[in-house]
Design an enzyme around this catalytic site. Structure first.
Site, mmCIF file in Angstrom:
data_model
loop_
_atom_site.group_PDB
_atom_site.id
_atom_site.type_symbol
_atom_site.label_atom_id
_atom_site.label_comp_id
_atom_site.label_asym_id
_atom_site.label_seq_id
_atom_site.Cartn_x
_atom_site.Cartn_y
_atom_site.Cartn_z
ATOM 1 C CD GLU A 1 39.952 40.513 46.001
ATOM 2 O OE1 GLU A 1 40.454 41.335 46.781
ATOM 3 O OE2 GLU A 1 40.490 39.419 45.738
ATOM 4 C CG ASP B 1 38.539 46.760 32.170
ATOM 5 O OD1 ASP B 1 38.017 46.990 33.278
ATOM 6 O OD2 ASP B 1 38.918 47.657 31.390
ATOM 7 C CG ASP C 1 44.667 50.837 40.972
ATOM 8 O OD1 ASP C 1 45.496 50.553 41.855
ATOM 9 O OD2 ASP C 1 44.521 50.170 39.931
ATOM 10 C CE LYS D 1 47.341 63.955 37.980
ATOM 11 N NZ LYS D 1 48.339 63.305 37.154
ATOM 12 C CB THR E 1 44.038 42.744 50.681
ATOM 13 O OG1 THR E 1 44.523 44.068 50.940
ATOM 14 C CG2 THR E 1 42.525 42.730 50.846
ATOM 15 C CD GLU E 2 48.415 40.217 48.052
ATOM 16 O OE1 GLU E 2 48.598 39.086 47.632
ATOM 17 O OE2 GLU E 2 47.430 40.887 47.724
ATOM 18 C CE1 TYR E 3 48.875 46.748 46.356
ATOM 19 C CE2 TYR E 3 48.485 49.047 46.867
ATOM 20 C CZ TYR E 3 49.019 48.086 46.043
ATOM 21 O OH TYR E 3 49.698 48.459 44.915
HETATM 22 C C1 LIG Z 1 46.036 48.695 44.496
HETATM 23 S S1 LIG Z 1 45.900 47.078 43.901
HETATM 24 C C2 LIG Z 1 45.128 46.191 45.267
HETATM 25 C C3 LIG Z 1 45.324 44.709 45.155
HETATM 26 C C4 LIG Z 1 44.605 43.867 46.238
HETATM 27 N N1 LIG Z 1 43.157 43.978 46.111
HETATM 28 C C5 LIG Z 1 45.033 44.254 47.621
HETATM 29 O O1 LIG Z 1 44.220 44.841 48.350
HETATM 30 O O2 LIG Z 1 46.184 43.947 47.992
HETATM 31 C C6 LIG Z 1 44.544 47.227 42.748
HETATM 32 C C7 LIG Z 1 44.453 46.066 41.779
HETATM 33 O O3 LIG Z 1 43.276 46.220 40.989
HETATM 34 C C8 LIG Z 1 43.574 45.862 39.638
HETATM 35 N N2 LIG Z 1 42.601 46.583 38.789
HETATM 36 C C9 LIG Z 1 42.524 47.926 38.601
HETATM 37 N N3 LIG Z 1 41.520 48.233 37.759
HETATM 38 C C10 LIG Z 1 40.941 47.055 37.403
HETATM 39 C C11 LIG Z 1 39.877 46.703 36.533
HETATM 40 N N4 LIG Z 1 39.194 47.660 35.853
HETATM 41 N N5 LIG Z 1 39.555 45.398 36.388
HETATM 42 C C12 LIG Z 1 40.251 44.435 37.067
HETATM 43 N N6 LIG Z 1 41.285 44.712 37.898
HETATM 44 C C13 LIG Z 1 41.625 45.997 38.065
HETATM 45 C C14 LIG Z 1 45.010 46.320 39.461
HETATM 46 O O4 LIG Z 1 45.648 45.652 38.382
HETATM 47 C C15 LIG Z 1 45.621 45.966 40.810
HETATM 48 O O5 LIG Z 1 46.138 44.665 40.829
#
Ligand SMILES: C[S@@+](CC[C@H](N)C(=O)[O-])C[C@H]1O[C@@H](n2cnc3c(N)ncnc32)[C@H](O)[C@@H]1O
Length: 219
Positions: free
Chosen positions: A46, A98, A120, A124, A196-198
């Site tokens: 994931e 990352d 995320d 933009k 998921t949490e979101y």
């Molecule tokens: C909006 S949150 C959603 C969290 C979880 N997946 C949920 O659905 O509850 C997006 C997560 O992706 C992580 N994230 C964003 N870009 C990433 C990247 N390039 N590599 C790893 N994690 C990333 C962020 O730090 C954040 O914790």
């Protein structure tokens, strides 16, 4: 989602290198055979695991598989790590890293399922390259996925969903499943859905949850 820095999480991550790789060097090959009891099991990963509700639940449901959670923020990664350690989830490994470097971290053709959950949206246009369904990320997912592997994506963000459909289609991917209201579907995919949490938060507000499953087509 930006979480407030939690010093305990930073400390926990430092104390458990056997369970979490913290910003691994892209030049060093990761020994996954050493990190999992049996690396020959099917592997799911994931990207952007957040606080880890999805990946920890799935790993407990499927002891016959291995799981890797990749999360950029140390505080979030530390929260997943705490759950893993408290609940003894041995088939789950974590990376504070990352996802742009994913093809350095994992062997080619090693992943069965790659999950993107509530990524995320980066609405933009100038931030398009940061979206986790942008073509440069798809290049990397294609490398690490097995030819028979696939990607599963969920979001409540209509703009990101529409963008992702076009991006994956332009990449030549094949769609196996598309839903614009996962929580009201009455099929096997909805029945085995792990929130998921979101997802929990947005579904409670009544937002539809969009979902797609897709695979790369062999040339
Ligand atoms: C909006 S949150 C959603 C969290 C979880 N997946 C949920 O659905 O509850 C997006 C997560 O992706 C992580 N994230 C964003 N870009 C990433 C990247 N390039 N590599 C790893 N994690 C990333 C962020 O730090 C954040 O914790």
């Amino acid at each position: 989602m930006r979480l407030r820095n939690k010093p305990w999480a930073q400390k926990l991550v430092k104390e458990h290198p056997e369970a979490i790789l913290n910003e691994p060097n892209i030049d060093e090959k990761i020994n996954w055979e050493e990190r999992f009891a049996d690396f020959s099991k099917p592997l799911a990963i994931e990207i952007g695991s957040g606080k880890g509700q999805f990946i920890t639940t799935l790993a407990k449901q499927h002891p016959e598989m291995n799981f890797i959670g990749v999360e950029l923020q140390t505080t979030a990664a530390g929260m997943i790590l705490r759950t893993k350690l408290e609940e003894g989830i041995d088939n789950l490994q974590l990376m504070c890293a990352d996802a742009a470097n994913i093809a350095y971290y994992l062997p080619e053709n090693s992943v069965d399922v790659l999950y993107l959950n509530f990524s995320d949206p980066w609405p933009k246009t100038r931030h398009e390259k940061r979206r986790l369904t942008y073509k440069s990320f798809l290049d990397k997912y294609r490398k690490v996925l097995k030819p028979e592997g696939h990607l599963e994506f969920k979001t409540d963000n209509r703009g990101l969903f529409e963008y992702s459909l076009v991006s994956l289609n332009n990449y030549g991917m094949k769609f196996e499943h598309v839903s614009v209201d996962l929580h009201h579907d009455e099929d096997e995919i909805a029945a085995r859905n792990v929130e998921t949490e979101y997802e929990h938060k947005f579904a409670e507000k009544g937002n539809p949850i969009y979902c797609l499953h897709a695979s790369f087509v062999e040339e």
